[in-house]
Design an enzyme around this catalytic site. Structure first.
Site, short mmCIF file in Angstrom:
data_model
loop_
_atom_site.label_atom_id
_atom_site.label_comp_id
_atom_site.label_asym_id
_atom_site.label_seq_id
_atom_site.Cartn_x
_atom_site.Cartn_y
_atom_site.Cartn_z
N HIS A 358 2.12 1.64 4.51
CA HIS A 358 2.34 0.25 4.91
C HIS A 358 3.61 0.08 5.72
CE1 HIS A 358 5.57 -0.75 1.97
NE2 HIS A 358 4.97 0.12 1.18
N CYS A 377 4.64 4.25 -2.83
CA CYS A 377 3.90 4.09 -1.58
C CYS A 377 4.72 4.63 -0.41
CB CYS A 377 3.56 2.61 -1.35
SG CYS A 377 2.27 1.99 -2.47
#
Length: 436
Positions: A358, A377
């Site tokens: 992301h 992440c």
């Protein structure tokens, strides 16, 4: 009585197990299948040679099954039978171990190059350790510098001849040290200091041990490289989009902290979410967001969070919640916008760890040398470039949209602390301590 019978049967069965025919050896030497498997597993030479022949044979079977089990954990989709335990079982039953193991050879330039260095180190009978000494700064002279040049040459670094005195740490040599230091997570100052000496003084056996760890990790990927895939090397803090075995684009990434590591895994990019909202996990709420809200009562509202309680059909005002004793099952959702933790783009990936690639609003962190900073992440420095490289055209506006993908794109999050660039070995800091 029953327990005694079981023990007797086990005792009787033991000689049968020990007397099983050798699978990977013939005439006291590795047969063709054994040679192929040995080349895949690369056991530590002295330890392997010290085992009696039946134990060497059993070790090869046991370690290959361990690789197959690691593949199952690594792969976040249904593993093709050929790559799992059933494929191995079929090869055993059909007597086709040679053909089966040839199909298991990783077809990646990075794997082949690393293995070449591994075998070359085996033939290095002499290496040049660096003696301890005072720090040498760029431009300074020291008797250790010729040994430094020799050691770097042994490791595959192509060095320019010294412009002046051979015992001077000149500008080109200092630049080589900077690259080495940066890869190992050291301050990239181009000086020959104690930490740099320690890295360069590792023996060929120590380096080979690290290469074995990394060559083994290549076995988790599909043996045949896809035409296009995304490779995220966690310790290198780098994403590479590969096209036909060549890097099409690269960028810096931020990965998980050592106490919240990014997992190694294989999955696919299934879509692109534009202007995403963010629902943090319970751990992130407990460890990061609740303490921030308790320190600053306006934190959640200012950063666009809404509060959802179990069973409620609408969100709650954060000001109505007792944040010292919040309700069980409370859920937070951050609206899309400039402060959203996922930025403008989220690459959807199915996996049991709930990690994904992301964007991030905090671009300044990509200037840090150590970028193990996230909750697991992977944050991208240039997500728009990756989206374009994968064929997406981004829509204008602030509306949340999920863009479908034209063909699922394989993604491999890997833990390579050693690889080859421009013919020379490069090492990264073992940020999670996985090389032990």
């Amino acid at each position: 009585m029953m327990l005694r019978l079981i023990m007797v049967l086990l005792v009787l069965a033991w000689p049968l197990q020990a007397a099983q025919p050798l699978r990977w050896h013939s005439d006291n030497a590795l047969n063709e299948a054994g040679q192929l498997l040995h080349e895949l597993l690369l056991p530590e030479p002295a330890a392997f040679a010290s085992l009696p022949l039946p134990e060497r044979d059993a070790w090869l079977s046991r370690e290959w099954r361990r690789v197959l089990a690691e593949r199952e954990r690594f792969t976040q989709y249904r593993l093709p039978p050929e790559r799992g335990e059933s494929g191995f079982g079929d090869a055993l039953a059909g007597g086709e171990l040679v053909a089966y193991l040839r199909r298991q050879q990783p077809d990646y330039p990075g794997y082949r190059q690393l293995k070449q260095h591994y075998h070359a180190l085996a033939g290095l009978g002499h290496y040049t350790p660096l003696p301890p000494g005072a720090e040498v700064r760029p431009g300074e002279r020291d008797a250790t510098i010729p040994a430094l040049r020799q050691r770097l040459s042994e490791l595959g670094y192509g060095l320019a001849p010294p412009r002046g005195r051979a015992d001077a740490l000149d500008a080109s040599l200092s630049e080589v040290l900077k690259g080495l230091q940066q890869a190992h997570g050291l301050v990239a100052n181009g000086r020959l200091n104690d930490d740099t000496r320690a890295i360069l003084s590792r023996s060929p056996a120590e380096i080979r041990a690290e290469l074995r760890h990394n060559l083994r990790r290549w076995l988790l990927l599909p043996p045949a490289a896809p035409d296009r895939y995304v490779l995220v090397n966690i310790p290198a803090y780098r994403l590479t989009l590969m096209q036909n075995q060549r890097p099409e684009l690269e960028m810096k990434v931020i990965v998980g902290r050592p106490d919240w590591p990014t997992p190694a895994l294989a999955t696919h990019i299934d879509g692109l979410k534009v202007n995403p909202d963010w629902t943090p996990t319970a751990n992130i709420i407990r460890e990061d967001l609740l303490p921030a809200q308790r320190r600053d009562s306006g934190f959640l509202i200012r950063n666009g969070f809404s509060v959802w309680l179990p069973g409620e059909s609408s969100s709650q005002d954060p000001g109505t919640i007792n944040w010292l004793q919040p309700p069980a099952g409370l859920r937070l959702v951050q609206a899309p916008g400039p402060s959203n933790a996922l930025g403008r783009l989220k690459f959807e990936m199915h996996n049991r760890f709930d990690v994904y690639l992301h964007d991030t609003p905090d671009k300044s962190l990509f200037g840090e040398a150590h970028r193990a900073l996230s909750h697991g992440c992977v944050r991208l420095a240039e997500p728009e470039r990756l989206a374009a490289g994968l064929g997406w055209s981004l829509p204008a506006g602030n509306q949340t949209r999920i863009l479908p993908v034209s063909g699922r794109v394989p993604v491999y999050l890997v833990y390579f602390t050693a690889w080859v660039e421009q013919g020379r070995l490069v090492f990264a800091r073992d940020i999670y301590g996985n090389n032990v």
